[in-house]
Design a protein around this motif. Structure first.
Motif, mmCIF file in Angstrom:
data_model
loop_
_atom_site.group_PDB
_atom_site.id
_atom_site.type_symbol
_atom_site.label_atom_id
_atom_site.label_comp_id
_atom_site.label_asym_id
_atom_site.label_seq_id
_atom_site.Cartn_x
_atom_site.Cartn_y
_atom_site.Cartn_z
ATOM 1 N N MET A 58 -0.991 49.785 81.330
ATOM 2 C CA MET A 58 0.345 48.464 80.684
ATOM 3 C C MET A 58 -0.152 47.933 80.825
ATOM 4 N N TYR A 59 -0.003 47.195 79.150
ATOM 5 C CA TYR A 59 0.108 45.953 78.862
ATOM 6 C C TYR A 59 0.536 44.907 79.105
ATOM 7 N N SER A 60 0.273 43.326 78.872
ATOM 8 C CA SER A 60 1.521 42.067 79.047
ATOM 9 C C SER A 60 1.715 42.172 78.256
ATOM 10 N N ALA A 61 2.543 41.006 77.800
ATOM 11 C CA ALA A 61 2.891 40.703 76.977
ATOM 12 C C ALA A 61 2.102 39.289 76.544
ATOM 13 N N ASP A 62 1.640 39.007 77.777
ATOM 14 C CA ASP A 62 1.455 37.449 77.589
ATOM 15 C C ASP A 62 -0.349 37.526 76.934
ATOM 16 N N ALA A 92 0.431 38.172 88.612
ATOM 17 C CA ALA A 92 1.681 38.279 87.342
ATOM 18 C C ALA A 92 1.636 39.216 86.872
ATOM 19 N N GLY A 93 0.882 39.793 86.250
ATOM 20 C CA GLY A 93 1.240 41.158 85.395
ATOM 21 C C GLY A 93 2.308 42.255 86.139
ATOM 22 N N ARG A 99 10.135 42.212 84.911
ATOM 23 C CA ARG A 99 11.754 41.687 84.371
ATOM 24 C C ARG A 99 11.523 42.607 83.174
ATOM 25 N N LEU A 100 10.851 43.492 82.982
ATOM 26 C CA LEU A 100 11.776 44.492 82.067
ATOM 27 C C LEU A 100 12.901 45.247 82.215
ATOM 28 N N THR A 101 13.443 45.339 81.179
ATOM 29 C CA THR A 101 14.862 45.198 81.128
ATOM 30 C C THR A 101 15.164 46.613 80.291
ATOM 31 N N GLN A 102 16.318 47.736 80.440
ATOM 32 C CA GLN A 102 17.031 48.259 79.385
ATOM 33 C C GLN A 102 17.157 48.207 77.740
ATOM 34 N N GLY A 103 15.405 48.485 77.016
ATOM 35 C CA GLY A 103 15.673 48.151 75.816
ATOM 36 C C GLY A 103 14.425 46.790 75.383
#
Length: 277
Positions: A58-62, A92-93, A99-103
């Motif tokens: 899984m990849y960070s958006a940072d 941190a990753g 903190r990910l939410t639906q959508g």
């Protein structure tokens, strides 16, 4: 690996390793215990070929976090192209993932590694053993072996926060140990086996190295087949960087030394073929 300049399409893109990198959609997330989260993803391509014991990156958006986080698969829903991962926040990753939410969307690559040899367990009494965050990968094993094997799930927790216990109970008998004695047997998974006088034919396990090392010895003393899923820090996740090697009984065809790449030849190994450091 987490390169924001790479194009991640809904249909998925082939990585150099031949695995699919795709943008997975978050279907929902919940907190199961302190620091432990359950995340359901719609992964159109990855889900259809995944097997129990494999993992995804899984990849960070940072963009400053270059390396993906390898997370084992907890459940696989091929019909609906869904994957479930249950993970512990460790930095941190993973805190970002919590903190990910639906959508929301997250880039993933997978399925990676090799899974458990389920065919070896059919018709037998099997110990499905998980310790700590090594418990989630065993759930899909239990679900796919339900009705095909006599399943004894043996789960080791730190305390009374017994996440996923009820879901294992739907697949067979469950025995629990906790380090502080707040639930089940006080001690570890081997203490449960001894206390309950449990008997089995084969072991599938995932968890911390001391537990796996003890299970390897336990199985060898009883001439039991034992398959273990090793946890290790990874960089590339596809076998190119050699950051996650373990010592092996046989010479590896890739490195020509006594090494196995956990992300490529593993994470599941026969206990006899690897040394557990």
């Amino acid at each position: 690996m987490a390169q924001k300049t790479e194009k991640s399409m809904e249909k998925g893109t082939e990585s150099k390793a031949g695995k699919i990198k795709e943008k997975a959609k978050v279907l929902g997330q919940e907190k199961l215990a302190e620091g432990v989260y359950s995340l359901w993803l719609c992964a159109e391509n990855t889900a259809v070929s995944a097997v129990p014991g494999q993992f995804i990156s899984m990849y960070s958006a940072d963009a400053s976090r270059l390396l993906p986080r390898p997370i084992s698969l907890c459940e696989i829903d091929r019909d609906n192209r869904r994957l479930r991962v249950v993970y512990r926040v460790a930095g941190a990753g993973t805190e970002e993932f919590s903190r990910l939410t639906q959508g929301d969307t997250v880039d993933v690559t997978g399925p990676l590694g090799n899974g458990f040899p389920l065919e070896k367990a059919e018709g037998k009494r099997i110990f499905l053993i998980g310790g700590g965050i090594g418990i989630p990968p065993m759930l899909e094993v239990a679900k796919q072996l339900k009705g095909k094997a006599d399943i004894l799930s043996i789960l080791g927790y730190r305390d009374s926060q017994s996440f996923l216990k009820a879901e294992f109970e739907a697949c067979g008998s469950v025995f629990v140990a906790s380090e502080d004695g707040s639930i089940g047997t006080k001690g570890n998974v081997l203490d449960v086996i001894a206390e309950k006088k449990l008997q089995g034919d084969i072991i599938f396990a995932c968890g911390p190295k001391p537990m796996l090392r003890a299970l390897k010895d336990f199985a060898a003393e009883r001439n039991m087949e034992c398959f273990i899923s090793l946890e290790e820090r990874m960089a590339c996740g596809i076998g190119a960087c050699l950051a996650c090697v373990c010592k092996s009984k046989e010479v590896d065809e890739h490195t020509h030394v006594h090494n196995k790449r956990i992300c490529k030849e593993g994470p599941v190994f026969s206990a006899e073929e690897v040394e557990i450091g």
